[in-house]
Design a protein around this motif. Sequence first.
Motif, PDB file in Angstrom:
ATOM      1  N   HIS A  22     170.778  51.367 -21.729  1.00 46.98           N
ATOM      2  CA  HIS A  22     170.602  51.019 -20.519  1.00 46.98           C
ATOM      3  C   HIS A  22     170.622  49.735 -20.252  1.00 46.98           C
ATOM      4  N   ALA A  23     170.532  48.949 -21.170  1.00 44.00           N
ATOM      5  CA  ALA A  23     171.165  47.206 -20.298  1.00 44.00           C
ATOM      6  C   ALA A  23     172.432  46.900 -20.310  1.00 44.00           C
ATOM      7  N   ALA A  24     172.820  47.753 -21.084  1.00 39.76           N
ATOM      8  CA  ALA A  24     174.565  47.537 -20.499  1.00 39.76           C
ATOM      9  C   ALA A  24     174.889  48.409 -19.782  1.00 39.76           C
ATOM     10  N   ILE A  25     174.144  49.510 -19.271  1.00 34.60           N
ATOM     11  CA  ILE A  25     174.544  49.841 -18.046  1.00 34.60           C
ATOM     12  C   ILE A  25     175.675  50.025 -17.202  1.00 34.60           C
ATOM     13  N   TRP A  26     176.581  51.348 -17.437  1.00 30.11           N
ATOM     14  CA  TRP A  26     177.945  51.013 -16.533  1.00 30.11           C
ATOM     15  C   TRP A  26     177.829  50.807 -15.196  1.00 30.11           C
ATOM     16  N   PRO A  27     178.476  49.838 -14.791  1.00 34.40           N
ATOM     17  CA  PRO A  27     178.809  49.896 -13.027  1.00 34.40           C
ATOM     18  C   PRO A  27     178.705  50.916 -12.322  1.00 34.40           C
ATOM     19  N   ALA A  28     179.885  51.951 -13.143  1.00 36.16           N
ATOM     20  CA  ALA A  28     179.695  53.207 -11.827  1.00 36.16           C
ATOM     21  C   ALA A  28     178.789  54.225 -11.932  1.00 36.16           C
ATOM     22  N   MET A  29     178.277  53.769 -12.719  1.00 38.57           N
ATOM     23  CA  MET A  29     177.079  54.711 -12.964  1.00 38.57           C
ATOM     24  C   MET A  29     175.987  54.542 -11.922  1.00 38.57           C
ATOM     25  N   VAL A  30     176.515  52.365 -11.838  1.00 38.79           N
ATOM     26  CA  VAL A  30     174.960  51.788 -10.680  1.00 38.79           C
ATOM     27  C   VAL A  30     175.126  52.525  -9.669  1.00 38.79           C
ATOM     28  N   GLU A  31     176.110  52.290  -9.076  1.00 38.34           N
ATOM     29  CA  GLU A  31     177.116  52.665  -8.539  1.00 38.34           C
ATOM     30  C   GLU A  31     176.938  54.221  -7.505  1.00 38.34           C
ATOM     31  N   ALA A  32     176.911  54.933  -8.663  1.00 38.92           N
ATOM     32  CA  ALA A  32     176.784  56.337  -8.179  1.00 38.92           C
ATOM     33  C   ALA A  32     175.251  57.021  -7.557  1.00 38.92           C
ATOM     34  N   LEU A  33     174.952  55.936  -8.369  1.00 45.34           N
ATOM     35  CA  LEU A  33     173.073  56.149  -8.033  1.00 45.34           C
ATOM     36  C   LEU A  33     173.006  55.304  -6.717  1.00 45.34           C
ATOM     37  N   GLN A  34     173.692  54.391  -6.388  1.00 43.70           N
ATOM     38  CA  GLN A  34     173.094  54.072  -5.005  1.00 43.70           C
ATOM     39  C   GLN A  34     173.970  53.915  -4.188  1.00 43.70           C
ATOM     40  N   ASP A  35     174.836  55.162  -4.396  1.00 45.29           N
ATOM     41  CA  ASP A  35     175.781  56.098  -3.446  1.00 45.29           C
ATOM     42  C   ASP A  35     174.905  57.615  -3.003  1.00 45.29           C
ATOM     43  N   ALA A  36     174.566  57.644  -3.957  1.00 48.16           N
ATOM     44  CA  ALA A  36     173.853  58.792  -4.080  1.00 48.16           C
ATOM     45  C   ALA A  36     172.662  58.871  -3.542  1.00 48.16           C
ATOM     46  N   GLY A  37     172.143  57.438  -3.043  1.00 48.68           N
ATOM     47  CA  GLY A  37     171.030  57.719  -2.688  1.00 48.68           C
ATOM     48  C   GLY A  37     169.339  56.931  -2.981  1.00 48.68           C
ATOM     49  N   TRP A  38     169.599  57.052  -4.921  1.00 49.37           N
ATOM     50  CA  TRP A  38     168.154  56.867  -5.337  1.00 49.37           C
ATOM     51  C   TRP A  38     168.569  55.372  -5.125  1.00 49.37           C
ATOM     52  N   LYS A  39     166.957  54.532  -5.026  1.00 48.26           N
ATOM     53  CA  LYS A  39     166.261  53.339  -4.616  1.00 48.26           C
ATOM     54  C   LYS A  39     165.445  53.130  -5.908  1.00 48.26           C
ATOM     55  N   ASN A  40     165.273  51.772  -5.777  1.00 46.32           N
ATOM     56  CA  ASN A  40     163.765  51.275  -6.443  1.00 46.32           C
ATOM     57  C   ASN A  40     164.003  51.869  -7.755  1.00 46.32           C
ATOM     58  N   TYR A  41     165.109  52.218  -8.502  1.00 46.68           N
ATOM     59  CA  TYR A  41     164.896  53.105  -9.666  1.00 46.68           C
ATOM     60  C   TYR A  41     164.223  52.373 -11.048  1.00 46.68           C
ATOM     61  N   SER A  42     163.362  53.206 -11.608  1.00 45.06           N
ATOM     62  CA  SER A  42     162.514  52.220 -12.762  1.00 45.06           C
ATOM     63  C   SER A  42     162.956  53.577 -14.059  1.00 45.06           C
ATOM     64  N   LEU A  43     162.911  52.885 -14.759  1.00 49.64           N
ATOM     65  CA  LEU A  43     162.531  53.616 -16.218  1.00 49.64           C
ATOM     66  C   LEU A  43     161.578  52.682 -17.442  1.00 49.64           C
ATOM     67  N   PHE A  44     160.718  53.293 -17.647  1.00 53.11           N
ATOM     68  CA  PHE A  44     159.298  52.512 -17.985  1.00 53.11           C
ATOM     69  C   PHE A  44     159.494  53.689 -19.863  1.00 53.11           C
ATOM     70  N   LEU A  45     159.382  53.591 -21.264  1.00 52.22           N
ATOM     71  CA  LEU A  45     159.459  53.216 -21.887  1.00 52.22           C
ATOM     72  C   LEU A  45     158.447  53.214 -23.038  1.00 52.22           C
ATOM     73  N   GLN A  46     158.184  54.226 -23.411  1.00 50.97           N
ATOM     74  CA  GLN A  46     156.577  53.437 -24.479  1.00 50.97           C
ATOM     75  C   GLN A  46     156.886  54.090 -26.012  1.00 50.97           C
ATOM     76  N   THR A  47     156.402  53.608 -27.222  1.00 54.49           N
ATOM     77  CA  THR A  47     156.920  53.086 -28.397  1.00 54.49           C
ATOM     78  C   THR A  47     157.641  54.598 -28.816  1.00 54.49           C
ATOM     79  N   ASP A  48     156.458  55.334 -28.883  1.00 51.65           N
ATOM     80  CA  ASP A  48     156.200  57.171 -28.824  1.00 51.65           C
ATOM     81  C   ASP A  48     157.045  57.815 -28.514  1.00 51.65           C
ATOM     82  N   GLY A  49     158.523  57.210 -27.204  1.00 51.99           N
ATOM     83  CA  GLY A  49     159.223  58.263 -27.194  1.00 51.99           C
ATOM     84  C   GLY A  49     159.147  58.361 -25.529  1.00 51.99           C
ATOM     85  N   LEU A  50     157.465  58.619 -25.072  1.00 49.13           N
ATOM     86  CA  LEU A  50     157.396  59.014 -23.515  1.00 49.13           C
ATOM     87  C   LEU A  50     158.211  58.130 -22.996  1.00 49.13           C
TER      88      LEU A  50
END
Length: 106
Positions: A22-50
Motif C-alpha cells: 500500500h505504500a507503493a500502490i499502483w497508480p492505475a489502482m488509485v485511478e480506478a478507485l477514483q473513477d469508481a467514486g471512492w473518496k476520502n478512502y483510508s485503511l487503518f491497521l492494528q498490530t494484530d492484523g485488524l
Amino acid sequence: MQRICFVLHVRREKIEEYRECHAAIWPAMVEALQDAGWKNYSLFLQTDGLLVGYFETEDLVSSQEKMQAASVNAQWQHEMAHCFENLGETMPDQNIIPLTEVFHLT
C-alpha cells in the motif's frame, strides 16, 4: 454521500508485506478507485492484523460494480488475497460488508 466502514483481518505474518504494497500502490489502482467514486478512502491497521477501512461514495453498489469492471482491480485483489484471513474462495473486496453507523459527530 454514503460513509462506508468495514473490517477485514490481515494475516500477522503478512502485515509488513501488506503495508509495503500500500505504500507503493499502483497508480492505475488509485485511478480506478477514483473513477469508481471512492473518496476520502483510508485503511487503518492494528498490530494484530485488524484492518479497518473507511471511504465515502455517492452510491456503494455503483462504486463496487465499477471496481468489479476494472481489470486492475482484479489484478490487485489477486495480489492481496493471500494477505487476508478467512476469505474462503472470495477476493478481499468481495468481503467488504459495511458496518452499521451508530453515531456521527458533525
